[in-house]
Design an enzyme around this catalytic site. Structure first.
Site, mmCIF file in Angstrom:
data_model
loop_
_atom_site.group_PDB
_atom_site.id
_atom_site.type_symbol
_atom_site.label_atom_id
_atom_site.label_comp_id
_atom_site.label_asym_id
_atom_site.label_seq_id
_atom_site.Cartn_x
_atom_site.Cartn_y
_atom_site.Cartn_z
ATOM 1 C CG ASP A 338 20.019 13.625 10.790
ATOM 2 O OD1 ASP A 338 20.418 14.414 10.205
ATOM 3 O OD2 ASP A 338 20.612 12.554 11.014
ATOM 4 C CE LYS A 341 19.654 12.610 6.883
ATOM 5 N NZ LYS A 341 20.478 11.283 7.481
ATOM 6 C CG HIS A 390 24.486 16.647 12.418
ATOM 7 N ND1 HIS A 390 23.420 17.486 12.302
ATOM 8 C CD2 HIS A 390 24.407 15.860 11.472
ATOM 9 C CE1 HIS A 390 22.757 17.193 11.457
ATOM 10 N NE2 HIS A 390 23.186 15.903 10.850
ATOM 11 C CG HIS A 391 26.260 16.551 8.139
ATOM 12 N ND1 HIS A 391 26.455 15.103 8.167
ATOM 13 C CD2 HIS A 391 24.819 16.240 8.318
ATOM 14 C CE1 HIS A 391 25.377 14.452 8.297
ATOM 15 N NE2 HIS A 391 24.561 15.324 8.322
HETATM 16 FE FE LIG Z 1 22.273 11.889 11.309
HETATM 17 FE FE LIG Z 2 22.481 14.958 9.151
#
Ligand SMILES: [Fe+2]
Ligand SMILES: [Fe+2]
Length: 480
Positions: A338, A341, A390-391
């Site tokens: 992430d 993010k 990962h998504h």
């Molecule tokens: Fe995550």
């Molecule tokens: Fe994520």
């Protein structure tokens, strides 16, 4: 532990392929300079800002005759100057009630220490921007009343966190102090301690000037950049350093190769040769862990998420009988999955209502930034793709690329399951963690069409401390 027979249709027999492209040696500076791109995102700066500030700062250090030993330490103080940036993001968002990344980015070109039209205009365009007029004015007055105290607190949080990350990574007190005092000003009106002139460590004085030069260079070009430094000479900046910058700018050296497409390589060349360090497994893991903390510090909503995903991913990997070498890379991918993010403002991450379409697009872009950042690390090409997937879902319903089925590697499938598991099971400020049995039910509902069933079952089995069930028979498992 599971072993798969040769005829088994599951894709996880391929997992050791990921290791073939890892080079024998990676320099410590290459990893840190690549990851510094994530810090730029949180600071609202164009990616590459920390690396460019490092290039400028190293040229200033040479110009003022700093010793090579000191330059070697300054180098990392410059690259990690913003390491604490995510720690005050949530607090800044709650003070401003608006997009804190934009506010941070725009603040860098404003002389906020002078009360006047510039600071008033800044406040008007960054405080409670989405609120009705009366509420907005109320918020503006509140911000104005506590501005001094809030600024000090915000800087303190940031510099304490940044210097502690430097220490955690094994850097010296001098590097940590350089980061801690980044926002002190020559005239004593900076934060957090109001140090003056030579009380401010040289590393901090150079880093503050270097970052400002880069911000103005990017926004307005080289002439304005030097002009901004000269205007603040003796107030924000050490006048001798501003003179050194002016001289380097006049000879064209200051801005040399700042626009090069391969900045990570360019900045690597500026690290003093006899101090160059090759990263070993231990140092790479330490860096991944430290940056996982930077990622998770962005919002209380994601507290310990990266570590939680890493723990779950390792459990799945070990349950599959992966080699320790594979598990090591899987854990690194999980810790950093992430990192993109850091590009999402807390005004979106912590929004108490449904996201708008535009906000959702910003959220969906975060794995793209994960890819862009991680692929800059030599040998992380494959790992960056896995982390950035990962998504993604097996049926193509995920984001950001809409990958499906065989396009998704074993690592990507494991990360997808581990990510959802931690998001559901971990305790959050607004709710308790969802009990394990319910989380398992939810994961199974999404397998095998969206989530990889062997990965789900491996996690269930590992957490339940029992043998996995229904491997290779997804239909049966879904029915249960
Ligand atoms: Fe995550
Ligand atoms: Fe994520």
């Amino acid at each position: 532990m599971i072993t798969f027979d040769v005829g088994h249709p599951n894709p996880h027999r391929r997992f050791d392929q990921a290791l073939s492209e890892i080079p024998g040696s990676i320099r410590l500076s290459e990893i840190i300079s690549a990851l510094s791109y994530a810090l730029d995102l949180t600071e609202g700066q164009p990616m590459g800002h920390s690396v460019r500030a490092c290039m400028i700062g190293m040229r200033l250090a040479q110009q003022v005759g700093m010793s090579v030993d000191e330059q070697a330490e300054l180098y990392y103080a410059l690259l990690l100057k913003d390491a604490g940036c995510s720690s005050n993001a949530s607090r800044l968002f709650h003070i401003l009630n608006a997009d804190e990344i934009k506010a941070k980015g725009d603040l860098k070109t404003k002389d906020w220490t002078r009360i006047g039209w510039e600071s008033l205009h800044y406040a008007l365009t960054h405080v409670a921007t989405g609120m009705p007029f009366l509420q907005r004015m109320q918020r503006l007055f509140q911000v104005a009343a506590t501005q001094q105290q809030d600024s000090c607190t915000l800087v303190k949080i940031r510099c304490e966190r940044g210097s502690s990350i430097a220490k955690q990574l094994g850097f010296s007190e001098a590097v940590a102090n350089g980061i801690y005092n980044l926002d002190e000003h020559w005239n004593g009106r900076g934060y957090p301690d109001g140090l003056r002139k030579h009380e401010i460590p040289t590393f901090s004085r150079i880093a503050n000037l270097a970052q400002t030069l880069d911000v103005f260079y990017n926004a307005y070009g080289p002439v304005e950049a030097i002009h901004a430094a000269q205007k603040r000479s003796g107030r924000w900046f050490d006048p001798d350093l501003v003179k050194a910058a002016t001289s380097l700018a006049n000879s064209g050296i200051l801005w040399h190769e700042l626009e090069n497409a391969n900045l990570v390589q360019k900045v690597a060349a500026l690290e003093p040769k006899r101090h160059q360090v090759t990263a070993n497994d231990e140092s790479i893991d330490k860096i991944c862990e430290a940056f996982a903390e930077v990622i998770d510090a962005k919002s209380p909503f994601t507290y310990r998420h990266s570590h939680g995903v890493a723990a779950a991913a390792v459990e799945i990997g070990e349950w599959f009988g992966m080699s320790p070498e594979s598990v090591k890379f899987l854990r690194r991918a999980a810790l950093l999955h992430d990192i993109g993010k850091l590009s999402v403002p807390n005004s979106i991450l912590e929004k108490p209502a449904k996201l708008t379409g535009a906000e959702w697009q910003i959220v969906k872009a975060h794995p793209y930034y994960t890819l862009e950042i991680l692929k800059k690390i030599p040998g992380f090409a494959r790992l960056s793709k896995d982390a950035a997937a990962h998504h993604e879902k097996l049926d193509g319903s995920g984001y950001w690329q809409g990958l499906k089925g065989e396009q998704l590697s074993t690592f990507a499938r494991i990360l997808a399951v581990a990510d959802i598991f931690d998001a559901l099971h971990a305790k959050r400020p607004y709710r308790d963690g969802i009990p394990l049995e319910i989380v398992f039910q939810m994961l199974r509902q999404d397998a095998p069409h969206a989530l990889d069933l062997p990965c789900v079952e491996a996690l269930v089995a590992s957490k339940s401390n029992s043998e996995p069930i229904a491997f290779g028979k997804p239909e049966t498992a879904v029915a249960t």
